[in-house]
Design an enzyme around this catalytic site. Structure first.
Site, PDB file in Angstrom:
ATOM      1  CG  ASP A  13      48.644  42.556  35.918  1.00 16.63           C
ATOM      2  OD1 ASP A  13      48.770  43.212  36.964  1.00 16.63           O
ATOM      3  OD2 ASP A  13      49.449  41.669  35.563  1.00 16.63           O
ATOM      4  CE  LYS A  16      43.439  44.173  40.529  1.00 11.67           C
ATOM      5  NZ  LYS A  16      44.002  43.476  39.365  1.00 11.67           N
ATOM      6  N   GLY A  40      50.444  45.544  41.348  1.00 15.66           N
ATOM      7  CA  GLY A  40      50.951  46.738  40.659  1.00 15.66           C
ATOM      8  C   GLY A  40      49.778  47.372  39.950  1.00 15.66           C
ATOM      9  CG  HIS A  41      46.550  48.117  41.640  1.00 14.98           C
ATOM     10  ND1 HIS A  41      45.628  48.085  42.645  1.00 14.98           N
ATOM     11  CD2 HIS A  41      46.808  46.815  41.353  1.00 14.98           C
ATOM     12  CE1 HIS A  41      45.346  46.827  42.954  1.00 14.98           C
ATOM     13  NE2 HIS A  41      46.058  46.050  42.182  1.00 14.98           N
ATOM     14  CD  GLN A 223      47.237  39.979  44.495  1.00 17.07           C
ATOM     15  OE1 GLN A 223      46.556  39.957  45.503  1.00 17.07           O
ATOM     16  NE2 GLN A 223      48.248  40.812  44.369  1.00 17.07           N
TER      17      GLN A 223
HETATM   18  P1  GDP Z   1      45.739  46.388  37.690  1.00 15.16           P
HETATM   19  O1  GDP Z   1      46.790  45.608  38.368  1.00 15.16           O
HETATM   20  O2  GDP Z   1      44.462  45.639  37.558  1.00 15.16           O
HETATM   21  O3  GDP Z   1      45.539  47.754  38.272  1.00 15.16           O
HETATM   22  O4  GDP Z   1      46.251  46.604  36.196  1.00 15.16           O
HETATM   23  P2  GDP Z   1      47.740  47.042  35.765  1.00 15.16           P
HETATM   24  O5  GDP Z   1      47.916  48.470  36.064  1.00 15.16           O
HETATM   25  O6  GDP Z   1      48.745  46.081  36.273  1.00 15.16           O
HETATM   26  O7  GDP Z   1      47.657  46.790  34.210  1.00 15.16           O
HETATM   27  C1  GDP Z   1      46.676  47.407  33.427  1.00 15.16           C
HETATM   28  C2  GDP Z   1      47.367  48.170  32.311  1.00 15.16           C
HETATM   29  O8  GDP Z   1      46.376  48.562  31.378  1.00 15.16           O
HETATM   30  C3  GDP Z   1      48.045  49.454  32.754  1.00 15.16           C
HETATM   31  O9  GDP Z   1      49.173  49.660  31.965  1.00 15.16           O
HETATM   32  C4  GDP Z   1      46.972  50.511  32.472  1.00 15.16           C
HETATM   33  O10 GDP Z   1      47.540  51.801  32.241  1.00 15.16           O
HETATM   34  C5  GDP Z   1      46.364  49.970  31.218  1.00 15.16           C
HETATM   35  N1  GDP Z   1      44.968  50.264  30.948  1.00 15.16           N
HETATM   36  C6  GDP Z   1      43.917  50.278  31.810  1.00 15.16           C
HETATM   37  N2  GDP Z   1      42.758  50.450  31.136  1.00 15.16           N
HETATM   38  C7  GDP Z   1      43.091  50.540  29.830  1.00 15.16           C
HETATM   39  C8  GDP Z   1      42.342  50.685  28.622  1.00 15.16           C
HETATM   40  O11 GDP Z   1      41.118  50.750  28.623  1.00 15.16           O
HETATM   41  N3  GDP Z   1      43.044  50.725  27.451  1.00 15.16           N
HETATM   42  C9  GDP Z   1      44.394  50.627  27.406  1.00 15.16           C
HETATM   43  N4  GDP Z   1      44.980  50.674  26.217  1.00 15.16           N
HETATM   44  N5  GDP Z   1      45.129  50.473  28.518  1.00 15.16           N
HETATM   45  C10 GDP Z   1      44.498  50.423  29.711  1.00 15.16           C
HETATM   46  P1  IMO Z   2      47.556  43.047  40.454  1.00 16.37           P
HETATM   47  O1  IMO Z   2      46.905  43.514  41.741  1.00 16.37           O
HETATM   48  C1  IMO Z   2      49.043  39.688  38.096  1.00 16.37           C
HETATM   49  C2  IMO Z   2      50.663  36.280  40.310  1.00 16.37           C
HETATM   50  C3  IMO Z   2      52.157  36.036  40.137  1.00 16.37           C
HETATM   51  C4  IMO Z   2      52.184  34.528  40.269  1.00 16.37           C
HETATM   52  C5  IMO Z   2      51.131  34.264  41.352  1.00 16.37           C
HETATM   53  C6  IMO Z   2      51.709  34.088  42.753  1.00 16.37           C
HETATM   54  O2  IMO Z   2      48.504  43.990  39.856  1.00 16.37           O
HETATM   55  O3  IMO Z   2      46.505  42.530  39.506  1.00 16.37           O
HETATM   56  P2  IMO Z   2      52.690  35.839  44.499  1.00 16.37           P
HETATM   57  O4  IMO Z   2      53.840  36.792  44.394  1.00 16.37           O
HETATM   58  O5  IMO Z   2      51.376  36.481  44.763  1.00 16.37           O
HETATM   59  O6  IMO Z   2      52.967  34.702  45.441  1.00 16.37           O
HETATM   60  O7  IMO Z   2      52.605  35.154  43.037  1.00 16.37           O
HETATM   61  O8  IMO Z   2      50.261  35.380  41.336  1.00 16.37           O
HETATM   62  N1  IMO Z   2      50.302  37.650  40.751  1.00 16.37           N
HETATM   63  C7  IMO Z   2      49.796  38.584  39.933  1.00 16.37           C
HETATM   64  N2  IMO Z   2      49.576  38.578  38.607  1.00 16.37           N
HETATM   65  N3  IMO Z   2      48.697  40.781  38.817  1.00 16.37           N
HETATM   66  C8  IMO Z   2      48.892  40.792  40.151  1.00 16.37           C
HETATM   67  O9  IMO Z   2      48.453  41.794  40.944  1.00 16.37           O
HETATM   68  C9  IMO Z   2      49.504  39.681  40.766  1.00 16.37           C
HETATM   69  N4  IMO Z   2      49.860  39.384  42.037  1.00 16.37           N
HETATM   70  C10 IMO Z   2      50.327  38.138  42.011  1.00 16.37           C
HETATM   71  O10 IMO Z   2      52.599  36.469  38.881  1.00 16.37           O
HETATM   72  O11 IMO Z   2      51.745  33.920  39.083  1.00 16.37           O
HETATM   73 MG    MG Z   3      48.753  44.953  38.065  1.00 19.41          MG
END
Ligand code: GDP
Ligand code: IMO
Ligand code: MG
Length: 427
Positions: A13, A16, A40-41, A223
């Site tokens: 999270d 990416k 979840g991206h 991840q």
């Molecule tokens: P990922 O799994 O690495 O793609 O990240 P996620 O989407 O799960 O979580 C990142 C969160 O940060 C999302 O809600 C994005 O919209 C938000 N986000 C990404 N870059 C920035 C930033 O520079 N500032 C803020 N405030 N939010 C950001």
């Molecule tokens: P993105 O790509 C954050 C975490 C789960 C749990 C552990 C194992 O959005 O960054 P799993 O379902 O993979 O067997 O769970 O890994 N986890 C993540 N945490 N971002 C993710 O993906 C994750 N994918 C798995 O919360 O702790």
């Molecule tokens: Mg994510």
């Protein structure tokens, strides 16, 4: 042009999705190589806000071919739902391929993920319950079903019959739960086959040709490195390889073809699920960050644990991934803090620990040693050039560069694609 890998440097999270979607403007291919729909991206662009789980974040560009690589496990129901929801929002998904080698998440994987988590009780990993662990267990246990198995009715029927019998043994005798019907599973998966078959190809050959043409190929990590089964906080990890090495293995692109490896790091730390997190905060600063940054999981909606940047863990990420640069995201979230801490080492009893311990019982004994830096108390979301950042923000970033021995290539100051400071452009 060789390939670029974008990976998570922390516990996932990191942002990416935002970074890959932004850089994909210059790419011809975007490839997911690990994980499954546990990812979840988030992407926010002119079409709206999207939470992508399996489909690569390059899908919004008609000139970009998106690939689900061999290292991903695919839940076909979830993939079809994602495809439908993108189509409903007017996104063209015809330029999309699935590796015939990618394994599938089966109904018994979903069931076993839930049953295993419940059996772990207080020691639960906090998985996303998407069947990811059990699916990768079957892959390495040499009994998985792959996307290519969807292409032949007889093969699919035979493999499902075999595996449902094996798994029903565990489901009924070990867990006392109700067995699955092989016929029902086959009907479902044969239905998925009708939708997905046309996308299933030899993606290794596709990517080989792309690299031969010098197309820019971008590998999108899922991840984060601290969730890697080897280098993360084992056993509180995921079951595939989010690292740069995982990028090669999960796409069929060899290391010689990689030119840049960008690690995405939040300007602080978050983690969702169980397991140690040395810099976790439980005070009002954690609540402030969580609410200001909406730190709730994109896949499960769970609140994310929040804390300061951990440079000990970060340095491990730089090392095991050979990062060539960092993308530091969510700098804007820190705009309101008068002081900001960075963990530069741990203390275990009287001992100073400089390396991220492999064993979680040792890590759990570690207390962070903090360096405190002044905050900037100025909004940064409108800044587009590095030199226009407040001095204290630049000092913070410089300190991260020093501690991790890795340059900052990109600074993200907001969730929108334009809210970015590009120091070292791609392409
Ligand atoms: P990922 O799994 O690495 O793609 O990240 P996620 O989407 O799960 O979580 C990142 C969160 O940060 C999302 O809600 C994005 O919209 C938000 N986000 C990404 N870059 C920035 C930033 O520079 N500032 C803020 N405030 N939010 C950001
Ligand atoms: P993105 O790509 C954050 C975490 C789960 C749990 C552990 C194992 O959005 O960054 P799993 O379902 O993979 O067997 O769970 O890994 N986890 C993540 N945490 N971002 C993710 O993906 C994750 N994918 C798995 O919360 O702790
Ligand atoms: Mg994510």
């Amino acid at each position: 042009m060789p390939a670029i890998i974008v990976i998570g440097g922390q516990w996932g999270d990191e942002g990416k999705g935002k970074i890959v979607e932004l850089l994909a403007e210059k790419a011809r291919f975007v490839v997911r190589y690990s994980g499954g729909n546990n990812a979840g991206h988030t992407v926010i662009n002119q079409y709206g806000e999207f939470g992508l789980h399996l489909i690569p974040s390059g899908i919004f560009y008609p000139g970009v071919t998106c690939v689900i690589g061999n290292g991903v496990v695919i839940d076909p129901a979830s993939l079809i739902q994602e495809m439908e929801s993108l189509k409903a929002k007017g996104i063209d998904i015809s330029n999309f391929f699935i590796s015939e080698r990618a394994h599938m998440v089966m109904p018994y994987h979903l069931l076993l993920d839930a049953l295993e988590e419940e059996a772990r009780g207080a020691g639960a990993i906090g998985t996303t319950r998407r069947g990811i662990g059990p699916a990768f267990v079957d892959k390495t246990g040499r009994q998985g079903l792959r996307a290519g198995d969807l292409l032949e009715r007889e093969v699919l029927s035979k493999r499902i019959a075999e595996m449902v019998t094996v798994k029903n043994g565990f489901i009924t005798r070990v867990y006392g739960a109700a067995p699955l019907s092989a016929g029902d599973v086959f009907e479902k998966y044969w239905g998925y086959s009708q939708v997905l078959s046309r996308y299933i190809v030899d993606t290794v050959a596709l990517l080989k040709d792309a690299l031969a043409r010098k197309d820019l190929v971008m590998l999108e990590g899922a991840q984060g490195t601290l969730l890697d089964p080897d280098f993360g906080t084992y056993p509180y990890v995921t079951s595939s390889y989010p690292t740069a090495g995982g990028g090669c293995q999960g796409s069929g692109i060899g290391p010689k073809d990689i030119s840049r490896i960008i690690g995405v790091f939040k300007a602080y730390s978050t983690r969702v699920g169980g397991g140690p997190m040395p810099t976790e905060l439980t005070d009002e600063t954690a609540t402030l960050i969580r609410e200001r940054a909406r730190e709730y999981g994109t896949t499960t909606g769970r609140p994310r644990r929040c804390g300061w940047f951990d440079a000990v863990a970060g340095a491990l990420s730089v090392q095991v991934n050979s990062l060539t640069g960092m993308a530091v995201t969510r700098l804007d979230v820190l705009d309101i803090l008068p002081t900001i801490k960075i963990c530069t080492a741990y203390k275990s009893g009287d001992r100073v620990v400089q390396r991220f311990p492999a064993q979680i019982d040792l890590l759990e004994k570690c207390c962070p040693v903090y360096e405190e830096l002044p905050g900037w108390l100025t909004p940064t979301s409108g800044v587009r050039r590095y030199r226009d950042l407040p001095l204290a923000a630049r000092r913070y970033l410089r300190r991260l560069e020093e501690l991790l021995a890795c340059p900052v290539d990109i600074v993200s100051v907001g969730a929108r694609r334009e809210e970015t400071i590009m120091i070292k452009p791609v392409g």
